[in-house]
Scaffold this motif. Sequence first.
Motif, PDB file in Angstrom:
ATOM      1  N   GLY A  99      45.431 -98.891 -69.367  1.00 34.84           N
ATOM      2  CA  GLY A  99      44.566 -99.249 -68.225  1.00 34.84           C
ATOM      3  C   GLY A  99      43.192 -98.763 -67.991  1.00 34.84           C
ATOM      4  O   GLY A  99      42.737 -98.641 -66.964  1.00 34.84           O
ATOM      5  N   GLU A 100      42.537 -98.567 -69.110  1.00 29.50           N
ATOM      6  CA  GLU A 100      41.243 -98.120 -69.205  1.00 29.50           C
ATOM      7  C   GLU A 100      40.408 -98.623 -70.468  1.00 29.50           C
ATOM      8  O   GLU A 100      41.066 -98.696 -71.473  1.00 29.50           O
ATOM      9  CB  GLU A 100      41.143 -96.377 -69.339  1.00 29.50           C
ATOM     10  N   LEU A 101      39.208 -98.566 -70.391  1.00 32.33           N
ATOM     11  CA  LEU A 101      38.288 -99.121 -71.458  1.00 32.33           C
ATOM     12  C   LEU A 101      37.722 -98.025 -72.087  1.00 32.33           C
ATOM     13  O   LEU A 101      36.802 -97.374 -71.564  1.00 32.33           O
ATOM     14  CB  LEU A 101      37.403-100.058 -70.988  1.00 32.33           C
ATOM     15  N   GLU A 102      37.909 -97.740 -73.429  1.00 36.55           N
ATOM     16  CA  GLU A 102      37.127 -96.778 -74.274  1.00 36.55           C
ATOM     17  C   GLU A 102      35.883 -97.445 -74.850  1.00 36.55           C
ATOM     18  O   GLU A 102      35.996 -98.479 -75.189  1.00 36.55           O
ATOM     19  CB  GLU A 102      38.033 -96.087 -75.044  1.00 36.55           C
ATOM     20  N   LEU A 103      34.932 -96.434 -75.337  1.00 38.07           N
ATOM     21  CA  LEU A 103      33.715 -97.140 -75.776  1.00 38.07           C
ATOM     22  C   LEU A 103      34.007 -97.693 -77.072  1.00 38.07           C
ATOM     23  O   LEU A 103      33.553 -98.774 -77.370  1.00 38.07           O
ATOM     24  CB  LEU A 103      32.957 -95.988 -75.875  1.00 38.07           C
ATOM     25  N   ILE A 104      34.623 -96.866 -77.946  1.00 38.98           N
ATOM     26  CA  ILE A 104      35.084 -97.557 -79.280  1.00 38.98           C
ATOM     27  C   ILE A 104      35.900 -98.918 -79.260  1.00 38.98           C
ATOM     28  O   ILE A 104      35.466 -99.929 -79.702  1.00 38.98           O
ATOM     29  CB  ILE A 104      35.646 -96.703 -80.201  1.00 38.98           C
ATOM     30  N   THR A 105      36.909 -98.830 -78.480  1.00 36.37           N
ATOM     31  CA  THR A 105      37.712-100.000 -78.385  1.00 36.37           C
ATOM     32  C   THR A 105      37.080-101.230 -77.585  1.00 36.37           C
ATOM     33  O   THR A 105      37.441-102.177 -78.138  1.00 36.37           O
ATOM     34  CB  THR A 105      39.094 -99.688 -77.615  1.00 36.37           C
ATOM     35  N   GLY A 106      36.121-100.795 -76.595  1.00 39.84           N
ATOM     36  CA  GLY A 106      35.460-101.928 -75.957  1.00 39.84           C
ATOM     37  C   GLY A 106      34.485-102.530 -77.080  1.00 39.84           C
ATOM     38  O   GLY A 106      34.249-103.856 -76.999  1.00 39.84           O
ATOM     39  N   LEU A 107      33.867-101.901 -77.771  1.00 38.64           N
ATOM     40  CA  LEU A 107      32.847-102.319 -78.606  1.00 38.64           C
ATOM     41  C   LEU A 107      33.420-103.092 -79.708  1.00 38.64           C
ATOM     42  O   LEU A 107      33.033-104.094 -80.426  1.00 38.64           O
ATOM     43  CB  LEU A 107      31.899-101.153 -79.415  1.00 38.64           C
ATOM     44  N   LYS A 108      34.512-102.515 -80.199  1.00 38.63           N
ATOM     45  CA  LYS A 108      35.541-103.192 -81.244  1.00 38.63           C
ATOM     46  C   LYS A 108      36.015-104.758 -80.646  1.00 38.63           C
ATOM     47  O   LYS A 108      35.844-105.685 -81.427  1.00 38.63           O
ATOM     48  CB  LYS A 108      36.570-102.632 -81.762  1.00 38.63           C
ATOM     49  N   SER A 109      36.541-104.642 -79.623  1.00 35.99           N
ATOM     50  CA  SER A 109      37.041-106.049 -79.138  1.00 35.99           C
ATOM     51  C   SER A 109      35.863-107.014 -78.861  1.00 35.99           C
ATOM     52  O   SER A 109      35.857-108.224 -79.119  1.00 35.99           O
ATOM     53  CB  SER A 109      37.582-105.994 -77.899  1.00 35.99           C
ATOM     54  N   LEU A 110      34.488-106.588 -78.433  1.00 35.62           N
ATOM     55  CA  LEU A 110      33.109-107.205 -78.322  1.00 35.62           C
ATOM     56  C   LEU A 110      32.967-108.039 -79.797  1.00 35.62           C
ATOM     57  O   LEU A 110      32.448-109.140 -80.088  1.00 35.62           O
ATOM     58  CB  LEU A 110      32.180-106.695 -77.814  1.00 35.62           C
ATOM     59  N   THR A 111      32.881-106.951 -80.893  1.00 35.45           N
ATOM     60  CA  THR A 111      32.401-107.408 -82.072  1.00 35.45           C
ATOM     61  C   THR A 111      33.603-108.420 -82.583  1.00 35.45           C
ATOM     62  O   THR A 111      33.199-109.279 -83.530  1.00 35.45           O
ATOM     63  CB  THR A 111      32.166-106.155 -83.043  1.00 35.45           C
ATOM     64  N   SER A 112      34.713-108.216 -82.546  1.00 36.20           N
ATOM     65  CA  SER A 112      35.855-109.105 -83.065  1.00 36.20           C
ATOM     66  C   SER A 112      35.642-110.290 -82.151  1.00 36.20           C
ATOM     67  O   SER A 112      35.757-111.442 -83.189  1.00 36.20           O
ATOM     68  CB  SER A 112      37.299-108.492 -82.592  1.00 36.20           C
ATOM     69  N   ALA A 113      35.424-110.483 -81.328  1.00 37.39           N
ATOM     70  CA  ALA A 113      35.181-111.626 -80.462  1.00 37.39           C
ATOM     71  C   ALA A 113      34.107-112.463 -81.129  1.00 37.39           C
ATOM     72  O   ALA A 113      34.007-113.845 -81.256  1.00 37.39           O
ATOM     73  CB  ALA A 113      35.233-111.577 -78.908  1.00 37.39           C
ATOM     74  N   ALA A 114      33.210-111.597 -81.089  1.00 38.21           N
ATOM     75  CA  ALA A 114      31.820-112.196 -81.628  1.00 38.21           C
ATOM     76  C   ALA A 114      31.759-112.785 -83.004  1.00 38.21           C
ATOM     77  O   ALA A 114      31.243-113.627 -83.335  1.00 38.21           O
ATOM     78  CB  ALA A 114      30.518-111.270 -81.700  1.00 38.21           C
ATOM     79  N   GLY A 115      32.496-111.735 -83.886  1.00 39.46           N
ATOM     80  CA  GLY A 115      32.700-112.145 -84.995  1.00 39.46           C
ATOM     81  C   GLY A 115      33.455-113.463 -85.455  1.00 39.46           C
ATOM     82  O   GLY A 115      33.035-114.534 -86.378  1.00 39.46           O
ATOM     83  N   ILE A 116      34.412-113.805 -84.514  1.00 40.57           N
ATOM     84  CA  ILE A 116      35.492-115.162 -84.410  1.00 40.57           C
ATOM     85  C   ILE A 116      34.135-116.215 -84.185  1.00 40.57           C
ATOM     86  O   ILE A 116      34.340-117.338 -84.785  1.00 40.57           O
ATOM     87  CB  ILE A 116      36.553-114.908 -83.440  1.00 40.57           C
ATOM     88  N   ALA A 117      33.612-115.934 -83.259  1.00 33.89           N
ATOM     89  CA  ALA A 117      32.759-117.072 -82.554  1.00 33.89           C
ATOM     90  C   ALA A 117      31.560-117.510 -83.581  1.00 33.89           C
ATOM     91  O   ALA A 117      31.213-118.723 -83.950  1.00 33.89           O
ATOM     92  CB  ALA A 117      31.975-116.808 -81.393  1.00 33.89           C
TER      93      ALA A 117
END
Length: 208
Positions: A171-189
């Motif tokens: 139920g919370e967004l941490e800096l590292i996991t947030g960045l990792k989720s963004l880079t994973s999505a960007a990497g896929i695209a």
Amino acid sequence: MVETQECFPFHCFLKYLFTLVGLLLFLLDIALDILTVVSFYQDGSNVYMAVMIFLLLGSSVLLQVFSWLWYSDSLEKIESKVEKFTARHSLIKPLHFLQLRVYLRYAGVIETSTMDFLHCINNFRKGVWHSAREDVAVKLKHDLQMLRLFEAFSENTPQLTLILSRILQRGELELITGLKSLTSAAGIAFSVALYHRSMLIYLPEKCK
């Protein structure tokens, strides 16, 4: 011919820019993979950490196998100097065993892309509308983008699902996991987009 003249300088720059951005995203993804595993360990999330490591290792081994098979079928057709050096000194197999196949392929692609870009600009100044060196980099880029596409769906997509499930659970967004989720999505695209662009080389009207 007019269409080729209009798109030639921009086409060369765009290809080179995509290659460099792809390399930067690849290096950033590796750094965030390490930080994410460390973050899971520090939080005591052993299950998430184990799944993350499994995805990293499983995807890496899968890509090493495909990369080695492709090299085995075309060792005599290697064009880049860095790949010729590793083949001459029988280093290709050890590099794949050490999980370094992407670095080797990126080195070859950056080398050929840089030479192609410089050759393209030189031809443009001379009024020549075709780069003869373009064909040298085509196969290297296509193989690399195919491997990156495999990586996107064998590593980045499961990682994104894993991290999003952890974010929803906590139920919370941490800096590292947030960045990792963004880079994973960007990497896929980005992997899908670059693979699409690598396929355009086979079309007769590339600019369109």
